[in-house]
Scaffold this active site. Structure first.
Site, PDB file in Angstrom:
ATOM      1  N   SER A  79     -10.208   0.071   0.692  1.00 12.39           N
ATOM      2  CA  SER A  79     -10.899   1.107   1.427  1.00 12.39           C
ATOM      3  C   SER A  79     -11.204   2.358   0.597  1.00 12.39           C
ATOM      4  CB  SER A  79     -10.054   1.527   2.642  1.00 12.39           C
ATOM      5  OG  SER A  79      -8.827   2.092   2.194  1.00 12.39           O
ATOM      6  N   SER A  95      -5.994  -1.296  -1.219  1.00  8.10           N
ATOM      7  CA  SER A  95      -7.139  -0.367  -1.237  1.00  8.10           C
ATOM      8  C   SER A  95      -7.303   0.518  -2.454  1.00  8.10           C
ATOM      9  CB  SER A  95      -7.096   0.517   0.002  1.00  8.10           C
ATOM     10  OG  SER A  95      -7.621  -0.189   1.070  1.00  8.10           O
ATOM     11  N   LYS A 104      -9.720  11.163  -1.777  1.00  5.21           N
ATOM     12  CA  LYS A 104     -10.111  10.258  -0.695  1.00  5.21           C
ATOM     13  C   LYS A 104     -10.040  11.065   0.596  1.00  5.21           C
ATOM     14  CE  LYS A 104      -8.848   5.738   1.299  1.00  5.21           C
ATOM     15  NZ  LYS A 104      -7.948   4.570   1.185  1.00  5.21           N
TER      16      LYS A 104
HETATM   17  N1  GLN Z   1      -8.079  -4.512   3.285  1.00  2.00           N
HETATM   18  C1  GLN Z   1      -6.799  -4.197   3.839  1.00  2.00           C
HETATM   19  C2  GLN Z   1      -6.958  -3.768   5.284  1.00  2.00           C
HETATM   20  O1  GLN Z   1      -8.059  -3.655   5.725  1.00  2.00           O
HETATM   21  C3  GLN Z   1      -6.106  -3.146   3.050  1.00  2.00           C
HETATM   22  C4  GLN Z   1      -6.662  -1.803   3.264  1.00  2.00           C
HETATM   23  C5  GLN Z   1      -5.848  -0.737   2.598  1.00  2.00           C
HETATM   24  O2  GLN Z   1      -5.119  -0.991   1.641  1.00  2.00           O
HETATM   25  N2  GLN Z   1      -5.955   0.468   3.122  1.00  2.00           N
HETATM   26  O3  GLN Z   1      -5.996  -3.528   5.951  1.00  2.00           O
END
Ligand code: GLN
Length: 484
Positions: free
Chosen positions: A151, A175, A76
């Site tokens: 994400s 995410s 990532k």
């Molecule tokens: N969707 C959540 C956010 O936008 C979690 C994102 C994540 O786990 N990085 O904060």
């Protein structure tokens, strides 16, 4: 080659069926021909990967083959990679080249992986659909008009479309698990502190955790064996023994006490997803697990608490991007203030700015007690709920995401609907617990995930249950038609 699991690939490499160089070229060919449909990569490392594969083959010939020798993976783009740019999905870091490797990257390199590239992601890991990336949307391989989740959407797609053997991801509120669920793969978020955060661009430091996206639980066990462990460079990393995860996969599930969280099956869960998860649970029952219901009474406050804590921490973490030290700098500033303002306004996208503003507000004098302190108190209550649940069960099982993948653009104007994507995943981050998502069925051709939540540092039980489940089912083996 591309449908083999890591274990199968290692056996084939060892047996001389093909070389790491051939394997790497094969994945690179697939990426070149298929990724234009998905946009799952931000940076492709063709030359570096082929050279690393060549060296890997030479080392193997000399009898040197560390645990993941010759396995092509993707990182990532939130993990710092020495000499290779790390964008974090943001214009702010478009040209940023880290002078060092993240611990996760370093450990995987030492284990012999071949890094094919850096994957697309929501900007600074903020999002649930991969629509906030500066580098464009990522498309779900099961239906190109749909989101892959976020994400870590790029990593999830690269694994689901068989463009690599495995990928790294990070999970602050879901995410890793949510995109794994939406793409039909296995995603593991370990206990907070199990894997070092050093060199991982910070979003919300008390919640961020690195993990893996893989085809199977067995592959996840291999990845975790390499990634886990104490790191003196990360003061929140845990100095606990790292078990032999792959050796523990074979113990049976018989007698295991599974808890179903009542609140997870109430509001907000799509009926067809609930049906798939119920079938998954029935499969575990067949394997000899006992099922009981538990209640996590405070879980309904998880999303509101998270959306105070995560923005608060992000507003502090992202203050380092000021146009001075590194990252994007605006053209021709006419004063220092103008430099700060314009670099940040032009460098960050909308969602990131929204969170910085909410977080700054929540931390400001006068509002700190009303919002931030309250959210921390809720966090403790949620932790306590989980602790009491784990007095009577070994693992909790439920849905990962409320529904299968939605259409690109469908929720972009509705923040609440987007935030609710993580309704079942966020509580684990608030409590710091390990959890995984594994494929459990399909609804209208779209994959559905089942979430397994373990007690602190008990990734081994999650992996064992997931592996035993995957020995009985083949949901995790399905390949999307666009990647066939
Ligand atoms: N969707 C959540 C956010 O936008 C979690 C994102 C994540 O786990 N990085 O904060």
């Amino acid at each position: 080659m591309h449908t083999k699991s890591i274990t199968e690939l290692l056996a084939a490499l060892q047996g001389g069926e093909f070389s790491a160089h051939e394997l790497t070229s094969h994945f690179l060919d697939r990426i070149r021909s298929l990724d234009p449909h998905y946009n799952s990569f931000i940076t492709l490392l063709e030359e570096d990967a082929l050279q690393a594969a060549f060296r890997s083959d030479q080392r193997r010939a000399k009898g040197e083959a560390p645990l993941l020798s010759g396995i092509p993976i993707v990182h990532k783009d939130i993990f710092c990679t020495q000499g290779i740019r790390t964008t974090c999905g943001s214009r702010m870091l478009h040209d940023f080249i880290a002078p060092y490797d993240a611990t996760v990257v370093e450990k995987l390199n030492q284990a012999g992986v071949i890094v094919l590239g850096k994957s697309n992601m929501d900007e600074f890991a903020m999002g649930s659909s991969n629509e906030t990336s500066h580098y464009g949307n990522v498309h779900n391989p099961w239906d190109l008009e749909r989101v892959p989740g976020g994400s870590s959407g790029g990593s999830a797609v690269a694994v689901a479309a068989r463009l690599c053997a495995a990928a790294t991801g990070t999970d602050t509120g879901g995410s890793i698990r949510q995109p794994a669920s939406l793409c039909g793969i296995t995603g593991l978020k370990p206990t907070y502190g199990r894997i070092s955060r050093w060199g991982m661009v910070a979003y919300a430091s008390s919640l961020d955790q690195a993990g893996s996206l893989t085809r199977s639980a067995e592959d996840a066990a291999l990845m975790l064996s390499v990634m886990a462990g104490h790191d003196p460079r990360d003061s929140t990393s845990i100095a606990a023994h790292v078990p032999h995860y792959t050796a523990e996969l074979d113990s049976e599930v018989k007698g295991l006490r599974i808890g179903l969280c009542r609140e997870y099956f109430e509001d907000g869960l799509d009926a067809s997803v609930a049906a798939c998860v119920q079938e998954g649970i029935a499969e575990l029952e067949k394997l000899g697990a006992t099922i009981s219901e538990v209640s996590l009474a405070n879980i309904k406050h998880a999303i509101p608490a998270y959306y105070v804590i995560a923005p608060a921490e992000c507003s502090a973490n992202l203050s380092r991007f000021d146009g001075v030290r590194y990252g994007y700098r605006c053209d021709d500033p006419d004063s220092l203030e103008d430099l700060y303002k314009r670099s940040r306004s032009e460098g960050f996208g909308r969602e990131v700015k929204r969170r910085i503003m909410v977080g700054t507000f929540a931390l400001s004098a006068g509002y700190y007690d009303a919002y931030y302190r309250k959210a921390q108190q809720i966090r403790r209550l949620i932790k306590n709920d989980f602790s009491s649940a784990f007095d009577s069960v070994d693992i909790l099982v439920g849905p990962t995401a409320p529904a299968p993948a939605f259409k690109i653009g469908e929720k972009s104007e509705d923040q609440i609907a987007m935030y609710l994507q993580d309704i079942f995943t966020i509580a684990c981050n608030l409590a710091g617990l390990p959890a995984a998502s594994i494929p459990v069925g399909f609804v209208d051709g779209l994959p559905v995930g089942m979430q397994l939540i373990g007690n602190y540092l008990d990734e081994a039980t999650i992996l064992r249950v997931a592996h035993q489940f995957q020995l009985q089912t083949d949901w995790h083996g399905r390949v999307p038609a666009t990647a066939a």
